[in-house]
Scaffold this active site. Structure first.
Site, mmCIF file in Angstrom:
data_model
loop_
_atom_site.group_PDB
_atom_site.id
_atom_site.type_symbol
_atom_site.label_atom_id
_atom_site.label_comp_id
_atom_site.label_asym_id
_atom_site.label_seq_id
_atom_site.Cartn_x
_atom_site.Cartn_y
_atom_site.Cartn_z
ATOM 1 N N PRO A 182 -12.593 -5.097 -16.056
ATOM 2 C CA PRO A 182 -12.354 -6.545 -15.974
ATOM 3 C C PRO A 182 -10.883 -6.867 -16.203
ATOM 4 O O PRO A 182 -10.197 -6.136 -16.912
ATOM 5 C CB PRO A 182 -13.201 -7.118 -17.121
ATOM 6 C CG PRO A 182 -14.068 -6.026 -17.587
ATOM 7 C CD PRO A 182 -13.468 -4.729 -17.162
ATOM 8 N N GLY A 224 0.848 -1.194 0.000
ATOM 9 C CA GLY A 224 0.000 0.000 0.000
ATOM 10 C C GLY A 224 0.881 1.241 0.000
ATOM 11 O O GLY A 224 1.875 1.298 0.712
ATOM 12 N N ILE A 258 -3.442 -9.281 -4.514
ATOM 13 C CA ILE A 258 -3.980 -9.826 -3.260
ATOM 14 C C ILE A 258 -5.389 -10.384 -3.498
ATOM 15 O O ILE A 258 -5.704 -11.512 -3.089
ATOM 16 C CB ILE A 258 -3.954 -8.763 -2.148
ATOM 17 C CG1 ILE A 258 -2.503 -8.472 -1.759
ATOM 18 C CG2 ILE A 258 -4.752 -9.220 -0.923
ATOM 19 C CD1 ILE A 258 -2.303 -7.336 -0.779
ATOM 20 N N GLY A 265 -6.505 -6.981 -7.679
ATOM 21 C CA GLY A 265 -5.061 -6.976 -7.910
ATOM 22 C C GLY A 265 -4.494 -8.290 -7.401
ATOM 23 O O GLY A 265 -5.228 -9.274 -7.218
ATOM 24 N N SER A 322 1.055 -8.781 6.513
ATOM 25 C CA SER A 322 2.333 -9.266 5.960
ATOM 26 C C SER A 322 3.268 -9.779 7.054
ATOM 27 O O SER A 322 4.448 -10.026 6.798
ATOM 28 C CB SER A 322 3.026 -8.134 5.188
ATOM 29 O OG SER A 322 3.405 -7.096 6.076
ATOM 30 N N ASP A 380 -8.277 -6.424 9.451
ATOM 31 C CA ASP A 380 -6.840 -6.328 9.743
ATOM 32 C C ASP A 380 -6.431 -4.864 9.861
ATOM 33 O O ASP A 380 -5.377 -4.554 10.388
ATOM 34 C CB ASP A 380 -6.042 -6.997 8.621
ATOM 35 C CG ASP A 380 -4.548 -6.973 8.890
ATOM 36 O OD1 ASP A 380 -4.140 -7.334 10.014
ATOM 37 O OD2 ASP A 380 -3.778 -6.583 7.991
ATOM 38 N N ARG A 386 -11.897 -1.148 -11.462
ATOM 39 C CA ARG A 386 -12.046 -0.204 -12.576
ATOM 40 C C ARG A 386 -12.457 -0.893 -13.869
ATOM 41 O O ARG A 386 -13.235 -0.381 -14.643
ATOM 42 C CB ARG A 386 -10.751 0.570 -12.778
ATOM 43 C CG ARG A 386 -10.740 1.861 -11.947
ATOM 44 C CD ARG A 386 -9.478 2.595 -12.127
ATOM 45 N NE ARG A 386 -8.359 1.662 -11.927
ATOM 46 C CZ ARG A 386 -7.100 1.990 -11.899
ATOM 47 N NH1 ARG A 386 -6.751 3.222 -12.102
ATOM 48 N NH2 ARG A 386 -6.143 1.099 -11.698
ATOM 49 N N HIS A 438 -3.232 -5.090 12.135
ATOM 50 C CA HIS A 438 -2.499 -4.915 10.877
ATOM 51 C C HIS A 438 -1.329 -5.904 10.758
ATOM 52 O O HIS A 438 -0.161 -5.511 10.721
ATOM 53 C CB HIS A 438 -2.008 -3.472 10.723
ATOM 54 C CG HIS A 438 -1.776 -3.091 9.294
ATOM 55 N ND1 HIS A 438 -1.978 -1.825 8.809
ATOM 56 C CD2 HIS A 438 -1.357 -3.814 8.229
ATOM 57 C CE1 HIS A 438 -1.697 -1.779 7.519
ATOM 58 N NE2 HIS A 438 -1.312 -2.982 7.145
HETATM 59 C C1 DGY Z 1 1.266 -3.135 3.044
HETATM 60 O O1 DGY Z 1 2.354 -3.595 2.713
HETATM 61 O O2 DGY Z 1 0.795 -2.139 2.556
HETATM 62 C C2 DGY Z 1 0.468 -3.899 4.036
HETATM 63 O O3 DGY Z 1 -0.477 -3.113 4.646
HETATM 64 C C3 DGY Z 1 1.340 -4.548 5.033
HETATM 65 O O4 DGY Z 1 1.925 -3.607 5.876
#
Ligand code: DGY
Length: 326
Positions: A186, A84, A163, A161, A294, A267, A184, A291
């Site tokens: 297909p 992110g 994930i 995406g 990861s 999360d 946005r 959170h």
């Molecule tokens: C990110 O990488 O954006 C996730 O939120 C993990 O921190």
């Protein structure tokens, strides 16, 4: 890059608990500096920037023109250790054409695993069940604490995406009825994963589980709000592994209290860290995790390694392994 031992590039790594796997890659060619405290304040980090060649920016402090100005004229390269990038002023990096890396792909599996965990935990009332035990309210019986099935259900994924797609792959083992996704446009991967692109309102109306795996930006902030929550089924479970601000949290708390939706697995939330007296924590039907998407050893190692290679490439003026596509 300078090869003279005495003239090695200087890299600021903004958290000294960054995995060694990544640090050792940097150490081979550079000198590393860290802020003393963990986590350091943004001000402590800013004070260390003058004179560095690169920054491995760990954490979600604002990364913007101020950072770049503070690093001029030596600063040549920055990589985050995240997927992110909502805390980064992308427009400013683009305007300056400044080398910026991030670490998306390496964390998709860990985040998708966690999303599936939240789906099951929220749908099957794990938190509420634990509270019953703590309060000596374990009564049992055939109608006690019934949760939601997954088999034969419709799954909605907002944001398809890496994930979102990895969540869809995980779900192939659950015998779900169908997978819908919105975004946005297909994506070719949708067909391979037998997922159908639909407008968001259809996804919300039809889905038994709604996953949020879309980046936070001005068009996704409060995408889930009082109105969109009402479009969802009363039996629906909402899972958010993206960013807290995509959900209007007050509206979600109300929806979980009054039965507009069945449960949520989160999360991410607003703010982070979440204060211990937050209303969210008082809800039996909200599974809340700090959170941790990861947060596995291997994933964090991989993120640190990728970020380190990104920073080095930027300093050397070569293409990063994982550049941010601005
Ligand atoms: C990110 O990488 O954006 C996730 O939120 C993990 O921190």
């Amino acid at each position: 890059m300078a090869s003279d031992k005495n003239c090695r590039p200087k890299i600021l790594v903004t958290n000294k608990e960054t995995p060694e796997e990544g640090l050792k890659i940097l150490r081979e060619k550079c000198d590393i500096i860290f802020p003393e405290s963990v986590p350091a304040t943004r001000d402590e980090i800013l004070k260390l920037i003058p004179g560095v060649d690169g920054i491995l920016w760990v954490g979600h402090y604002a990364l913007n023109g101020e950072v770049l100005d503070t690093g001029m004229p030596t600063l040549k390269s920055i990589s985050t250790m995240s997927a992110g990038m909502d805390y980064v002023d992308i427009a400013e990096f683009k305007r300056r054409n400044f080398p910026l890396g991030f670490t998306p792909s390496v964390l998709s599996d860990a985040v998708a695993d966690e999303a599936i965990g939240l789906m099951i935990a929220a749908g099957r009332r794990f938190h509420e069940g634990r509270l019953k035990i703590d309060r000596s309210e374990w009564s049992g019986g055939p109608q006690w604490m019934l949760g939601q099935d997954i088999k034969a259900k419709t799954i909605g994924i907002i944001g398809f995406g890496e994930i979102g797609q990895t969540i869809a792959k995980r779900l192939s083992g659950f015998n779900v009825k169908r997978i819908l996704y919105s975004g946005r446009k297909p994506k070719p991967e949708g067909d391979k994963l037998r997922a159908k692109f639909v407008p968001q309102s259809e996804l919300l109306r039809e889905s038994d589980y709604v996953f949020i795996s879309i980046p936070l930006n001005n068009s996704t902030r409060h995408l889930i709000n009082e109105t969109t929550l009402k479009e969802m089924k009363r039996s629906a479970v909402l899972i958010n592994v993206a960013r807290g601000e995509i959900v209007d949290q007050d509206a979600l708390v109300a929806a979980l209290k009054n039965g507009t939706i069945f449960a949520a697995g989160l999360d991410v939330m607003t703010p982070e860290p979440l204060p211990a007296d937050s209303q969210l924590l008082k809800l039996p039907n909200a599974v809340i995790v700090p959170h941790l998407g990861s947060a596995t050893r291997r994933t964090r190692d991989d993120m640190a390694v990728l970020a380190a290679f990104n920073v080095l490439a930027g300093i050397e003026g070569s293409p990063m392994m994982s550049p941010y596509p601005y």
